[in-house]
Design a protein around this motif. Structure first.
Motif, PDB file in Angstrom:
ATOM      1  N   PRO A 154       9.719 -19.101   9.131  1.00 55.83           N
ATOM      2  CA  PRO A 154       9.102 -18.108   8.250  1.00 55.83           C
ATOM      3  C   PRO A 154       9.995 -16.885   8.089  1.00 55.83           C
ATOM      4  O   PRO A 154      10.649 -16.446   9.035  1.00 55.83           O
ATOM      5  N   ALA A 155      10.021 -16.349   6.883  1.00 59.57           N
ATOM      6  CA  ALA A 155      10.668 -15.061   6.629  1.00 59.57           C
ATOM      7  C   ALA A 155       9.523 -14.081   6.395  1.00 59.57           C
ATOM      8  O   ALA A 155       8.833 -14.151   5.377  1.00 59.57           O
ATOM      9  N   VAL A 156       9.291 -13.223   7.382  1.00 59.48           N
ATOM     10  CA  VAL A 156       8.157 -12.309   7.338  1.00 59.48           C
ATOM     11  C   VAL A 156       8.450 -11.175   6.384  1.00 59.48           C
ATOM     12  O   VAL A 156       9.520 -10.576   6.410  1.00 59.48           O
ATOM     13  N   GLY A 157       7.477 -10.899   5.524  1.00 61.71           N
ATOM     14  CA  GLY A 157       7.598  -9.821   4.556  1.00 61.71           C
ATOM     15  C   GLY A 157       6.740  -8.633   4.953  1.00 61.71           C
ATOM     16  O   GLY A 157       6.909  -8.053   6.019  1.00 61.71           O
ATOM     17  N   GLU A 158       5.764  -8.335   4.145  1.00 59.96           N
ATOM     18  CA  GLU A 158       4.948  -7.124   4.260  1.00 59.96           C
ATOM     19  C   GLU A 158       3.696  -7.340   5.104  1.00 59.96           C
ATOM     20  O   GLU A 158       3.091  -8.405   5.082  1.00 59.96           O
ATOM     21  N   LEU A 159       3.314  -6.310   5.848  1.00 61.01           N
ATOM     22  CA  LEU A 159       2.023  -6.260   6.536  1.00 61.01           C
ATOM     23  C   LEU A 159       1.012  -5.721   5.535  1.00 61.01           C
ATOM     24  O   LEU A 159       1.254  -4.696   4.892  1.00 61.01           O
ATOM     25  N   LEU A 160      -0.098  -6.426   5.376  1.00 60.96           N
ATOM     26  CA  LEU A 160      -1.128  -6.028   4.423  1.00 60.96           C
ATOM     27  C   LEU A 160      -2.407  -5.625   5.149  1.00 60.96           C
ATOM     28  O   LEU A 160      -2.765  -6.219   6.165  1.00 60.96           O
ATOM     29  N   LEU A 161      -3.082  -4.641   4.599  1.00 58.54           N
ATOM     30  CA  LEU A 161      -4.421  -4.253   5.042  1.00 58.54           C
ATOM     31  C   LEU A 161      -5.321  -4.396   3.823  1.00 58.54           C
ATOM     32  O   LEU A 161      -5.048  -3.784   2.788  1.00 58.54           O
ATOM     33  N   GLU A 162      -6.358  -5.202   3.944  1.00 60.94           N
ATOM     34  CA  GLU A 162      -7.234  -5.477   2.800  1.00 60.94           C
ATOM     35  C   GLU A 162      -6.434  -5.947   1.586  1.00 60.94           C
ATOM     36  O   GLU A 162      -6.676  -5.516   0.461  1.00 60.94           O
ATOM     37  N   ARG A 163      -5.422  -6.781   1.843  1.00 63.61           N
ATOM     38  CA  ARG A 163      -4.576  -7.410   0.821  1.00 63.61           C
ATOM     39  C   ARG A 163      -3.707  -6.419   0.053  1.00 63.61           C
ATOM     40  O   ARG A 163      -3.229  -6.703  -1.032  1.00 63.61           O
TER      41      ARG A 163
END
Length: 172
Positions: A154-163
């Protein structure tokens, strides 16, 4: 003549490495983005200094043909791959099941090596935002955007909160 051979001996491996990196970077940047819900690895202490420790909250559907016996508890098994299949158009919370990596490559929208997503994962955050982010992680549903690379990593991107990107939720 000896100087040219030395230059060639140095350039060929460097160019080969650059081609491999460029090809992998292209595949990751142009691959489908998946949004996987996460939960804190240790709910009492979500952030450790500059990183969030989390585990993926998989949306298990279907039966596994690698590792766990059909109908059994879903556990990630080394040597298997997670098969990701779209549940909706934007790749949020995809259906997953374990397959052999050969099956997954042929039958799935994307696949990840099980070893690459086992145990706690880390997402690095600015230390000056750690307390604010830890509080927000208790109040909002969190997810990670990732791209399944061509090698099953996996190439981790952005951390999302409530999408939404966490910086948009918390503000500047």
């Amino acid at each position: 003549m000896s100087g040219r051979l030395t230059l060639l001996a140095v350039l060929v491996p460097v160019l080969g490495l650059a081609v491999l990196v460029g090809r992998a970077e292209y595949a990751v940047r142009n691959g489908r983005v998946w949004t996987i819900p996460i939960e804190g690895y240790d709910p009492r202490d979500l952030l450790h200094g500059q990183y969030l420790e989390y585990t993926y909250r998989w949306n298990w559907l279907g039966y596994d043909t690698c590792g766990t016996a059909p109908g059994g508890d879903h556990t990630l098994t080394p040597g298997c791959c997670l098969c990701l299949d779209y549940d909706d158009a934007d790749g949020f919370d995809p259906y997953v099941h374990q397959r052999s990596c050969e099956e997954a490559a042929e039958q799935c929208d994307a696949s990840l090596h099980s070893e690459s997503v086992m145990g706690p994962q880390r997402y690095f955050v600015p230390e000056d935002r750690a307390r604010e982010l830890e509080s927000a992680l208790r109040d909002y549903d969190a997810a990670i955007q990732l791209t399944a690379g061509p090698t099953g990593e996996p190439a981790v991107g952005e951390l999302l909160l409530e999408r939404r990107p966490w910086r948009d939720v918390l503000g500047p």
